[in-house]
Design a protein around this motif. Sequence first.
Motif, PDB file in Angstrom:
ATOM      1  N   LEU A  89     -38.728   0.476  -4.803  1.00  0.00           N
ATOM      2  CA  LEU A  89     -37.715   1.529  -4.800  1.00  0.00           C
ATOM      3  C   LEU A  89     -36.975   1.605  -3.474  1.00  0.00           C
ATOM      4  CD1 LEU A  89     -39.662   4.301  -6.750  1.00  0.00           C
ATOM      5  CD2 LEU A  89     -37.724   2.964  -7.565  1.00  0.00           C
ATOM      6  N   HIS A  90     -37.556   1.067  -2.421  1.00  0.00           N
ATOM      7  CA  HIS A  90     -36.832   1.020  -1.144  1.00  0.00           C
ATOM      8  C   HIS A  90     -35.566   0.181  -1.269  1.00  0.00           C
ATOM      9  CE1 HIS A  90     -39.295   3.228   1.691  1.00  0.00           C
ATOM     10  NE2 HIS A  90     -40.383   2.665   1.201  1.00  0.00           N
ATOM     11  N   GLY A  91     -35.535  -0.709  -2.245  1.00  0.00           N
ATOM     12  CA  GLY A  91     -34.363  -1.542  -2.449  1.00  0.00           C
ATOM     13  C   GLY A  91     -33.458  -1.079  -3.566  1.00  0.00           C
ATOM     14  N   THR A  92     -34.032  -0.515  -4.632  1.00  0.00           N
ATOM     15  CA  THR A  92     -33.220  -0.142  -5.792  1.00  0.00           C
ATOM     16  C   THR A  92     -32.647   1.268  -5.710  1.00  0.00           C
ATOM     17  OG1 THR A  92     -35.247   0.490  -6.973  1.00  0.00           O
ATOM     18  CG2 THR A  92     -34.394  -1.729  -7.352  1.00  0.00           C
ATOM     19  N   VAL A  93     -33.279   2.152  -4.930  1.00  0.00           N
ATOM     20  CA  VAL A  93     -32.717   3.497  -4.751  1.00  0.00           C
ATOM     21  C   VAL A  93     -31.541   3.409  -3.771  1.00  0.00           C
ATOM     22  CG1 VAL A  93     -33.126   5.813  -3.821  1.00  0.00           C
ATOM     23  CG2 VAL A  93     -34.837   4.735  -5.300  1.00  0.00           C
ATOM     24  N   LEU A  94     -30.383   3.839  -4.225  1.00  0.00           N
ATOM     25  CA  LEU A  94     -29.177   3.769  -3.403  1.00  0.00           C
ATOM     26  C   LEU A  94     -28.895   5.067  -2.662  1.00  0.00           C
ATOM     27  CD1 LEU A  94     -26.789   1.858  -5.821  1.00  0.00           C
ATOM     28  CD2 LEU A  94     -28.287   0.921  -4.060  1.00  0.00           C
ATOM     29  N   GLY A  95     -29.335   6.180  -3.231  1.00  0.00           N
ATOM     30  CA  GLY A  95     -29.059   7.463  -2.596  1.00  0.00           C
ATOM     31  C   GLY A  95     -29.996   8.546  -3.063  1.00  0.00           C
ATOM     32  N   LEU A  96     -30.146   9.567  -2.233  1.00  0.00           N
ATOM     33  CA  LEU A  96     -30.994  10.710  -2.552  1.00  0.00           C
ATOM     34  C   LEU A  96     -30.303  12.006  -2.136  1.00  0.00           C
ATOM     35  CD1 LEU A  96     -34.544   9.601  -1.279  1.00  0.00           C
ATOM     36  CD2 LEU A  96     -33.737   9.636  -3.648  1.00  0.00           C
ATOM     37  N   GLU A  97     -30.583  13.044  -2.885  1.00  0.00           N
ATOM     38  CA  GLU A  97     -30.277  14.403  -2.459  1.00  0.00           C
ATOM     39  C   GLU A  97     -31.611  15.081  -2.202  1.00  0.00           C
ATOM     40  OE1 GLU A  97     -27.251  17.523  -4.249  1.00  0.00           O
ATOM     41  OE2 GLU A  97     -29.159  17.570  -5.345  1.00  0.00           O
ATOM     42  N   VAL A  98     -31.758  15.659  -1.034  1.00  0.00           N
ATOM     43  CA  VAL A  98     -33.043  16.231  -0.621  1.00  0.00           C
ATOM     44  C   VAL A  98     -32.817  17.617  -0.030  1.00  0.00           C
ATOM     45  CG1 VAL A  98     -35.076  15.919   0.856  1.00  0.00           C
ATOM     46  CG2 VAL A  98     -33.890  13.911  -0.067  1.00  0.00           C
ATOM     47  N   VAL A  99     -33.672  18.560  -0.383  1.00  0.00           N
ATOM     48  CA  VAL A  99     -33.646  19.877   0.241  1.00  0.00           C
ATOM     49  C   VAL A  99     -34.732  19.912   1.304  1.00  0.00           C
ATOM     50  CG1 VAL A  99     -33.818  22.364  -0.089  1.00  0.00           C
ATOM     51  CG2 VAL A  99     -32.800  20.942  -1.883  1.00  0.00           C
ATOM     52  N   LEU A 100     -34.329  20.227   2.525  1.00  0.00           N
ATOM     53  CA  LEU A 100     -35.266  20.259   3.649  1.00  0.00           C
ATOM     54  C   LEU A 100     -36.065  21.560   3.642  1.00  0.00           C
ATOM     55  CD1 LEU A 100     -32.972  18.754   6.438  1.00  0.00           C
ATOM     56  CD2 LEU A 100     -34.589  17.571   4.923  1.00  0.00           C
ATOM     57  N   ALA A 101     -37.061  21.629   4.502  1.00  0.00           N
ATOM     58  CA  ALA A 101     -37.993  22.757   4.504  1.00  0.00           C
ATOM     59  C   ALA A 101     -37.310  24.098   4.717  1.00  0.00           C
ATOM     60  CB  ALA A 101     -39.067  22.537   5.569  1.00  0.00           C
ATOM     61  N   ASP A 102     -36.217  24.124   5.496  1.00  0.00           N
ATOM     62  CA  ASP A 102     -35.541  25.394   5.770  1.00  0.00           C
ATOM     63  C   ASP A 102     -34.432  25.702   4.776  1.00  0.00           C
ATOM     64  OD1 ASP A 102     -33.651  23.546   6.466  1.00  0.00           O
ATOM     65  OD2 ASP A 102     -33.494  24.123   8.571  1.00  0.00           O
ATOM     66  N   ARG A 157     -31.848  23.683   3.911  1.00  0.00           N
ATOM     67  CA  ARG A 157     -30.636  22.877   4.052  1.00  0.00           C
ATOM     68  C   ARG A 157     -30.656  21.719   3.049  1.00  0.00           C
ATOM     69  NH1 ARG A 157     -30.658  20.857   9.973  1.00  0.00           N
ATOM     70  NH2 ARG A 157     -32.915  21.010   9.591  1.00  0.00           N
ATOM     71  N   VAL A 158     -29.490  21.423   2.486  1.00  0.00           N
ATOM     72  CA  VAL A 158     -29.373  20.327   1.522  1.00  0.00           C
ATOM     73  C   VAL A 158     -28.857  19.093   2.239  1.00  0.00           C
ATOM     74  CG1 VAL A 158     -28.294  19.525  -0.602  1.00  0.00           C
ATOM     75  CG2 VAL A 158     -28.944  21.941  -0.374  1.00  0.00           C
ATOM     76  N   LEU A 159     -29.645  18.031   2.181  1.00  0.00           N
ATOM     77  CA  LEU A 159     -29.266  16.755   2.785  1.00  0.00           C
ATOM     78  C   LEU A 159     -28.666  15.883   1.685  1.00  0.00           C
ATOM     79  CD1 LEU A 159     -29.414  15.076   5.422  1.00  0.00           C
ATOM     80  CD2 LEU A 159     -31.605  14.200   4.619  1.00  0.00           C
ATOM     81  N   ASP A 160     -27.346  15.723   1.728  1.00  0.00           N
ATOM     82  CA  ASP A 160     -26.654  14.966   0.691  1.00  0.00           C
ATOM     83  C   ASP A 160     -26.482  13.522   1.129  1.00  0.00           C
ATOM     84  OD1 ASP A 160     -25.130  13.929  -1.305  1.00  0.00           O
ATOM     85  OD2 ASP A 160     -23.466  15.345  -1.121  1.00  0.00           O
ATOM     86  N   CYS A 161     -27.400  12.673   0.688  1.00  0.00           N
ATOM     87  CA  CYS A 161     -27.309  11.227   0.910  1.00  0.00           C
ATOM     88  C   CYS A 161     -27.241  10.521  -0.444  1.00  0.00           C
ATOM     89  CB  CYS A 161     -28.516  10.735   1.704  1.00  0.00           C
ATOM     90  SG  CYS A 161     -28.629  11.383   3.371  1.00  0.00           S
ATOM     91  N   LEU A 162     -26.597  11.187  -1.407  1.00  0.00           N
ATOM     92  CA  LEU A 162     -26.583  10.688  -2.780  1.00  0.00           C
ATOM     93  C   LEU A 162     -25.487   9.638  -2.962  1.00  0.00           C
ATOM     94  CD1 LEU A 162     -28.291  11.265  -5.293  1.00  0.00           C
ATOM     95  CD2 LEU A 162     -26.534  12.863  -6.047  1.00  0.00           C
ATOM     96  N   SER A 163     -25.586   8.585  -2.172  1.00  0.00           N
ATOM     97  CA  SER A 163     -24.600   7.508  -2.225  1.00  0.00           C
ATOM     98  C   SER A 163     -24.825   6.634  -3.455  1.00  0.00           C
ATOM     99  CB  SER A 163     -24.715   6.644  -0.965  1.00  0.00           C
ATOM    100  OG  SER A 163     -23.934   5.474  -1.072  1.00  0.00           O
ATOM    101  N   THR A 164     -23.746   6.049  -3.958  1.00  0.00           N
ATOM    102  CA  THR A 164     -23.847   5.071  -5.038  1.00  0.00           C
ATOM    103  C   THR A 164     -23.330   3.714  -4.570  1.00  0.00           C
ATOM    104  OG1 THR A 164     -21.687   5.758  -5.904  1.00  0.00           O
ATOM    105  CG2 THR A 164     -23.645   6.811  -6.843  1.00  0.00           C
ATOM    106  N   LEU A 165     -23.344   3.512  -3.256  1.00  0.00           N
ATOM    107  CA  LEU A 165     -22.839   2.263  -2.693  1.00  0.00           C
ATOM    108  C   LEU A 165     -23.972   1.271  -2.484  1.00  0.00           C
ATOM    109  CD1 LEU A 165     -20.457   3.744   0.027  1.00  0.00           C
ATOM    110  CD2 LEU A 165     -19.834   2.902  -2.250  1.00  0.00           C
ATOM    111  N   ARG A 166     -23.728   0.016  -2.808  1.00  0.00           N
ATOM    112  CA  ARG A 166     -24.708  -1.031  -2.535  1.00  0.00           C
ATOM    113  C   ARG A 166     -24.787  -1.305  -1.044  1.00  0.00           C
ATOM    114  NH1 ARG A 166     -25.743  -4.862  -6.675  1.00  0.00           N
ATOM    115  NH2 ARG A 166     -27.285  -5.649  -5.208  1.00  0.00           N
TER     116      ARG A 166
END
Length: 536
Positions: free
Chosen positions: A233-246, A248-257
């Motif tokens: 999955l380190h190779g096939t996952v292109l992006g993630l959206e993650v909510v941090l502990a406090d 905050r929303v970390l938007d790294c939901l990229s669809t770029l290769r």
Amino acid sequence: MNAYVMLGVFQTSQKLRTSLRLLSRAGLPPVDLQVQLLLRGRSPQSATFSRELHLGPDGPASSPAAAPRRLPFSRVTVEDLTFFGKTLPGRAITDPDLVQSSNEDWLKSVRGSSEVLLRPQTTQEVSQILSYCHSRNLAVNSQGGNTGLVGGSVPVYDEIILSTSLMNSILSFDKISGILTCQAGCVLENLSLYLEERDYIMPLDLGAKGSCQIGGNVATNAGGLRLLRYGSLHGTVLGLEVVLADGRVLDCLSTLRKDNTGYDLKQLFIGSEGTLGVITAVSILCPRKPKSVNVVFLGCETFDQLLKTFQLCKGMLGEILSAFEFLDSECMRLLNTHLKLANPISDCPFYIVIETSGSDSDHDSQKLHNFLEEAMTSLLVTDGTVATEESKIKTLWSMRERVTEALTHDGFTYKYDISLPVERIYQLVTDMREHLGKRARSVVGYGHVGDGNLHLNVTSPAKDPALLASIEPFIYEWTAKFQGSISAEHGLGLKKRNYIYYSKSRPAVAVMGKMKTLLDPKGILNPYKTLPDDLK
């Protein structure tokens, strides 16, 4: 046996679909949170009970896998429940009967004492929950399908359970690039069915696919049956959206290769087991659905022959090879005894499951024919059969995928997920049998030869602290001696957190600790998991 005419003809059986709790079922009534809490009360012994359950009768020194003492997090109040009830109308659950299944892992080896189950549907709701919990110093246990094997998906004490099961929407799919974007609570099998209708497949396949969720798969960096072909999955996952502990929303939901702008932050969260943030959405690159699939089930007399078959397989099948799995005769015995699955070939010490997938059935069949002929002529395999029809393919795969199910019927199971140099994989099983002698009921080995991943399981009639003390740390010392990893794909969770030094150096673990402090300074996210107790 003539390799030209190998055919798979067996009894029809269905692939294992683990049936766990369905938190997303419709129609659950709204809960009067304040009344339930006041009527039920909170037992002052609840934390003590949880700790004793994890520790067992021998107390704090019984095992490094035992739970540490509860950290000074706040406890849930009526005011907290009022906030959760307003934020998640009808989806903040305190009914003990409904919370119970989320408190216990599916192996029934770890049980928490949480009184609150939250079921958000959107990233914004997760953000509100975590922002509030951060301000109140309330610990949170994020949970997907709860199919983990190391106690990472359930509370240790009274952490609030944050379930992603209602976050199950597919956000987009690009049929040209094959990039899927979805919420974290999508069940893996549902994604697979969705993609197959569009002539694509998921790049990972797991025995628990009927229950596990893609967010949990990413959070644990699940490997599975297709890693040999499509990578991790380190190779096939292109992006993630993650909510941090406090919150905050970390938007790294990229669809770029390709994206080489700064640090690749999403990699921090793949395999972090929910300790750095809560994954709420995933974009993943999906391969085209193969037009030709063949599965071969073979028998070998020795593990050395099995490894030589693997070498031959890589050389002759090349680009169409998608899986190379093995199981030993003890696994077959358990399948026969507990699940009444018939051995599709003659009895052998070792069995291999090979899958090929490609775009041209004639081309693939010819390559497979040449490989089988060479393997039989060279006396590397003694018997075998081939399946090309879907029902027979499922039957052959069930011999590998249902080993875990068979083990649950053999007694209490101690499960280990080890990564080793391929030539060392089965030596550990042999040495463990010799080491334990008659103290264990069964010692079995199976796994992914293609990526050097051994699943070693030891069963006994009941939970046996003396047997566990004989297994650990022997298995970890053995693994470290041959430069292996104590967790190939299951993660560390609660059970293995204190064994991390067998696979990682102290400076490396110290850096992990600094990352945890940076992203979760109060330590509220999935506490007591992944990192060792001595890391301050």
